[in-house]
Design a protein around this motif. Structure first.
Motif, PDB file in Angstrom:
ATOM      1  N   ILE A  66      15.603  55.397  -9.073  1.00 55.26           N
ATOM      2  CA  ILE A  66      15.732  56.945  -9.200  1.00 55.26           C
ATOM      3  C   ILE A  66      16.788  57.462 -10.206  1.00 55.26           C
ATOM      4  O   ILE A  66      17.922  56.891 -10.101  1.00 55.26           O
ATOM      5  N   ILE A  67      16.438  58.531 -10.839  1.00 56.33           N
ATOM      6  CA  ILE A  67      17.366  59.135 -11.615  1.00 56.33           C
ATOM      7  C   ILE A  67      17.268  60.626 -11.072  1.00 56.33           C
ATOM      8  O   ILE A  67      16.255  61.257 -10.970  1.00 56.33           O
ATOM      9  N   ALA A  68      18.375  61.137 -10.571  1.00 53.90           N
ATOM     10  CA  ALA A  68      18.387  62.563  -9.859  1.00 53.90           C
ATOM     11  C   ALA A  68      19.249  63.386 -10.331  1.00 53.90           C
ATOM     12  O   ALA A  68      20.562  62.931 -10.747  1.00 53.90           O
ATOM     13  N   ASP A  69      19.285  64.563  -9.926  1.00 49.15           N
ATOM     14  CA  ASP A  69      20.125  65.711 -10.304  1.00 49.15           C
ATOM     15  C   ASP A  69      21.131  65.847  -9.244  1.00 49.15           C
ATOM     16  O   ASP A  69      20.908  66.186  -8.172  1.00 49.15           O
ATOM     17  N   PHE A  70      22.342  65.317  -9.453  1.00 50.53           N
ATOM     18  CA  PHE A  70      23.290  65.228  -8.224  1.00 50.53           C
ATOM     19  C   PHE A  70      24.256  66.714  -8.370  1.00 50.53           C
ATOM     20  O   PHE A  70      25.080  66.929  -7.525  1.00 50.53           O
ATOM     21  N   ASP A  71      23.953  67.790  -9.261  1.00 57.42           N
ATOM     22  CA  ASP A  71      24.369  69.032  -8.817  1.00 57.42           C
ATOM     23  C   ASP A  71      23.823  69.630  -7.743  1.00 57.42           C
ATOM     24  O   ASP A  71      24.258  70.458  -7.239  1.00 57.42           O
ATOM     25  N   ASP A  72      22.437  69.066  -7.280  1.00 57.37           N
ATOM     26  CA  ASP A  72      21.820  69.470  -6.044  1.00 57.37           C
ATOM     27  C   ASP A  72      22.517  68.722  -5.164  1.00 57.37           C
ATOM     28  O   ASP A  72      22.315  67.602  -4.751  1.00 57.37           O
ATOM     29  N   VAL A  73      23.435  69.452  -4.152  1.00 59.02           N
ATOM     30  CA  VAL A  73      24.316  68.807  -3.373  1.00 59.02           C
ATOM     31  C   VAL A  73      23.490  68.193  -2.249  1.00 59.02           C
ATOM     32  O   VAL A  73      23.857  67.061  -1.667  1.00 59.02           O
ATOM     33  N   GLU A  74      22.408  69.013  -1.693  1.00 58.13           N
ATOM     34  CA  GLU A  74      21.633  68.402  -0.457  1.00 58.13           C
ATOM     35  C   GLU A  74      21.187  66.958  -0.955  1.00 58.13           C
ATOM     36  O   GLU A  74      20.591  66.243  -0.244  1.00 58.13           O
ATOM     37  N   MET A  75      20.546  67.159  -2.252  1.00 58.86           N
ATOM     38  CA  MET A  75      19.612  65.887  -2.836  1.00 58.86           C
ATOM     39  C   MET A  75      20.699  64.698  -2.725  1.00 58.86           C
ATOM     40  O   MET A  75      20.238  63.438  -2.493  1.00 58.86           O
ATOM     41  N   ALA A  76      21.825  64.839  -3.227  1.00 59.84           N
ATOM     42  CA  ALA A  76      22.671  63.789  -3.269  1.00 59.84           C
ATOM     43  C   ALA A  76      23.018  63.286  -2.190  1.00 59.84           C
ATOM     44  O   ALA A  76      23.325  62.184  -1.886  1.00 59.84           O
ATOM     45  N   GLN A  77      23.274  64.128  -0.887  1.00 56.91           N
ATOM     46  CA  GLN A  77      23.284  63.788   0.280  1.00 56.91           C
ATOM     47  C   GLN A  77      22.331  62.937   0.929  1.00 56.91           C
ATOM     48  O   GLN A  77      22.730  61.775   1.590  1.00 56.91           O
ATOM     49  N   GLN A  78      21.109  63.174   0.506  1.00 58.37           N
ATOM     50  CA  GLN A  78      19.769  62.687   1.078  1.00 58.37           C
ATOM     51  C   GLN A  78      19.842  61.061   0.341  1.00 58.37           C
ATOM     52  O   GLN A  78      19.583  60.463   0.938  1.00 58.37           O
ATOM     53  N   LEU A  79      20.153  61.103  -0.978  1.00 59.54           N
ATOM     54  CA  LEU A  79      19.910  59.822  -1.805  1.00 59.54           C
ATOM     55  C   LEU A  79      21.065  59.036  -1.263  1.00 59.54           C
ATOM     56  O   LEU A  79      20.855  57.668  -1.375  1.00 59.54           O
ATOM     57  N   SER A  80      22.128  59.342  -0.727  1.00 55.41           N
ATOM     58  CA  SER A  80      23.102  58.250  -0.144  1.00 55.41           C
ATOM     59  C   SER A  80      22.822  57.592   0.853  1.00 55.41           C
ATOM     60  O   SER A  80      23.292  56.645   1.356  1.00 55.41           O
ATOM     61  N   GLN A  81      21.717  57.926   1.572  1.00 50.21           N
ATOM     62  CA  GLN A  81      21.065  57.315   2.869  1.00 50.21           C
ATOM     63  C   GLN A  81      20.071  56.476   2.553  1.00 50.21           C
ATOM     64  O   GLN A  81      19.376  55.838   3.502  1.00 50.21           O
ATOM     65  N   ILE A  82      19.537  56.201   1.184  1.00 50.53           N
ATOM     66  CA  ILE A  82      18.232  55.467   0.933  1.00 50.53           C
ATOM     67  C   ILE A  82      18.909  54.199   0.301  1.00 50.53           C
ATOM     68  O   ILE A  82      19.822  54.260  -0.399  1.00 50.53           O
ATOM     69  N   ASP A  83      18.125  53.053   0.555  1.00 55.79           N
ATOM     70  CA  ASP A  83      18.602  51.870   0.033  1.00 55.79           C
ATOM     71  C   ASP A  83      17.622  51.393  -1.455  1.00 55.79           C
ATOM     72  O   ASP A  83      16.788  50.569  -1.514  1.00 55.79           O
ATOM     73  N   VAL A  84      18.053  52.467  -2.435  1.00 53.96           N
ATOM     74  CA  VAL A  84      17.097  52.364  -3.777  1.00 53.96           C
ATOM     75  C   VAL A  84      18.353  52.482  -4.789  1.00 53.96           C
ATOM     76  O   VAL A  84      19.073  53.425  -4.724  1.00 53.96           O
ATOM     77  N   GLY A  90      24.808  64.840 -13.495  1.00 52.58           N
ATOM     78  CA  GLY A  90      25.396  66.167 -13.031  1.00 52.58           C
ATOM     79  C   GLY A  90      26.534  66.743 -13.604  1.00 52.58           C
ATOM     80  O   GLY A  90      26.935  66.305 -15.072  1.00 52.58           O
ATOM     81  N   GLY A  91      27.415  67.454 -13.535  1.00 53.10           N
ATOM     82  CA  GLY A  91      28.589  68.050 -13.850  1.00 53.10           C
ATOM     83  C   GLY A  91      29.884  67.057 -13.879  1.00 53.10           C
ATOM     84  O   GLY A  91      29.890  66.349 -12.878  1.00 53.10           O
ATOM     85  N   SER A  92      30.686  66.939 -14.529  1.00 54.04           N
ATOM     86  CA  SER A  92      32.044  66.481 -14.594  1.00 54.04           C
ATOM     87  C   SER A  92      32.976  66.881 -13.704  1.00 54.04           C
ATOM     88  O   SER A  92      32.809  68.069 -13.255  1.00 54.04           O
ATOM     89  N   TYR A  93      33.847  65.971 -13.306  1.00 57.90           N
ATOM     90  CA  TYR A  93      34.945  66.664 -12.340  1.00 57.90           C
ATOM     91  C   TYR A  93      36.339  66.455 -12.644  1.00 57.90           C
ATOM     92  O   TYR A  93      36.570  65.405 -13.348  1.00 57.90           O
ATOM     93  N   HIS A  94      37.092  67.130 -12.472  1.00 57.67           N
ATOM     94  CA  HIS A  94      38.700  67.060 -12.963  1.00 57.67           C
ATOM     95  C   HIS A  94      39.481  65.663 -12.293  1.00 57.67           C
ATOM     96  O   HIS A  94      40.148  64.987 -13.103  1.00 57.67           O
ATOM     97  N   HIS A  95      39.199  65.323 -11.028  1.00 60.60           N
ATOM     98  CA  HIS A  95      39.539  64.569 -10.345  1.00 60.60           C
ATOM     99  C   HIS A  95      38.673  63.394 -10.188  1.00 60.60           C
ATOM    100  O   HIS A  95      37.608  63.700  -9.650  1.00 60.60           O
ATOM    101  N   ARG A  96      38.770  62.125 -10.510  1.00 57.88           N
ATOM    102  CA  ARG A  96      38.069  61.011 -10.375  1.00 57.88           C
ATOM    103  C   ARG A  96      37.395  60.884  -8.914  1.00 57.88           C
ATOM    104  O   ARG A  96      36.144  60.453  -8.792  1.00 57.88           O
ATOM    105  N   GLN A  97      38.254  61.056  -8.007  1.00 57.34           N
ATOM    106  CA  GLN A  97      37.785  61.019  -6.709  1.00 57.34           C
ATOM    107  C   GLN A  97      36.667  61.671  -6.145  1.00 57.34           C
ATOM    108  O   GLN A  97      35.940  61.573  -5.164  1.00 57.34           O
TER     109      GLN A  97
END
Length: 398
Positions: A66-84, A90-97
């Motif tokens: 899967i390639i997905a838009d991780f700026d969509d917070v809800e989608m990113a959370q859902q994708l963290s729960q599937i084994d694919v 998405g956008g960059s972050y100032h803090h690596r964590q």
């Protein structure tokens, strides 16, 4: 005689999870397509028929990758729960964590804001403001751009003002525009505004027109996205920072291909720099102090292609030709007539470069009496015919 044939490798079903009502997502999909086409990878690409994601159906859940838009917070959370295997975009972050724990390709928010600010600084501006999105919009990339603006103006010793306004929809539009109007009228003249997106920049241009604030003579405006779809929805064409979205899509597809092939992929996010600034009228700033000249320039910018003459400009500001001519030439280095002609030719060049309209139609849209007269003026000022100018620009793009 029987011939044995090698079986073709099975197609890997790949899901693309983007909402392509946005130019940003469409361009990322185009970059994915570029990698798919050029690499001849064995993918069977699944994407919703309307290019949007409504829910996780069987086709998505049974994907090889899967390639997905991780700026969509809800989608990113859902994708963290599937084994694919998943690659996020998405956008960059100032803090690596703050980055997600999947292979990730990001647009460089810090560099996007730097591009916009540098463009305004090069125009000679020294006061800056940022029109963002409120935290309630839940757009992390918008908050990252806001923070980048404050860091960069602070580091350079420039005053930087923030206004986030309201999330707009059909119910809140009028209230949001009133609040925006109050903020714009509070800004000092000759302020450069960085808008978090082209959409928010267009809000500014519309409100400035309603208030009679001259853009770019009083306020300069630059957006981020270079959204081609809306560029003609304002009388003043919008300068914008171009994101490297197609390169982002290409990089994301390459990452996923590596994952599926068992190759090592980078642990660090892949951050893609912007491509630069497309400069248009909204930042075509010249330092003008005389308020009568500012009003004249604003009138010319809005009405040059309507066939106005010097007399129309004089009527708009209520003065004599001798008075305005002297002040206008002193401030701009050109006559009123020359300014009208320059504006019309600039519009003609833009239409020749960005549309396939016939020359006769461009002549009409730019306020010339006949196509023949338009061609003569164009040739006289640019030493090339409109047709040749267009073909030269197309050759440069290619």
């Amino acid at each position: 005689m029987n011939r044995s044939h090698d079986a073709s490798p099975p197609q890997a079903k790949i899901s693309l999870l983007f909402n392509a009502n946005k130019a940003y997502d469409r361009q990322i999909i185009a970059g994915i397509g570029e990698y798919f086409y050029s690499s001849k990878c064995g993918w069977d690409i699944y994407i919703e028929e309307d290019f949007s994601v409504h829910h996780f159906n069987y086709n998505i859940l049974s994907s090889r990758g899967i390639i997905a838009d991780f700026d969509d917070v809800e989608m990113a959370q859902q994708l963290s729960q599937i084994d694919v295997p998943v690659v996020g975009v998405g956008g960059s972050y100032h803090h690596r964590q703050d980055y997600p724990s999947v292979p990730y390709v990001a647009t460089d928010n810090e560099a996007l804001v730097a591009c916009a600010l540098n463009h305004l600084i090069e125009k000679g501006l020294e006061r800056f403001a940022f029109y963002g999105l409120p935290a309630a919009a839940n757009k992390h990339w918008a908050q990252e751009r806001r923070a980048a603006f404050l860091r960069q103006t602070g580091a350079r010793g420039y005053p930087g003002e923030i206004f986030e306004g309201m999330v707009t929809d059909s119910q809140t539009w009028e209230s949001a525009q009133r609040n925006l109007a109050d903020w714009l009228t509070s800004l000092p003249s000759q302020t450069g505004i960085v808008a978090v997106t082209d959409s928010r920049a267009r809000h500014i241009l519309q409100t400035c027109e309603y208030l009679g604030i001259a853009v770019p003579e009083s306020l300069c405006v630059i957006g981020i996205d270079n959204e081609e779809l809306t560029r003609y929805l304002s009388r003043i064409s919008l300068s914008s920072v171009v994101q490297g979205t197609q390169k982002m899509g290409y990089s994301a597809a390459k990452l996923l291909d590596g994952l599926l092939a068992g190759r090592a992929v980078p642990d660090a996010p892949v951050v893609i720099a912007p491509e630069g600034v497309i400069a248009r009228q909204s930042t075509d700033y010249r330092s003008v102090i005389d308020t009568m000249v500012i009003r004249s320039l604003s009138f010319i910018r809005k009405n040059a292609c309507r066939g106005i003459t010097v007399e129309h400009v004089l009527e708009s500001v209520g003065t004599s030709r001798s008075n305005l001519d002297k002040r206008f030439t002193l401030e701009t280095g050109m006559t009123i007539h020359k300014a009208i002609q320059t504006e019309k030719l600039a519009r003609a060049k833009e239409l020749l470069e960005t549309t396939s309209l016939p020359v006769a139609e461009i002549s009409r849209l730019c306020g010339y009496n006949t196509p023949q007269y338009f061609c003569a003026i164009f040739q006289q000022n640019l030493a090339v015919s409109p047709v040749k100018y267009r073909s030269n620009r197309v050759s440069l793009v290619r």
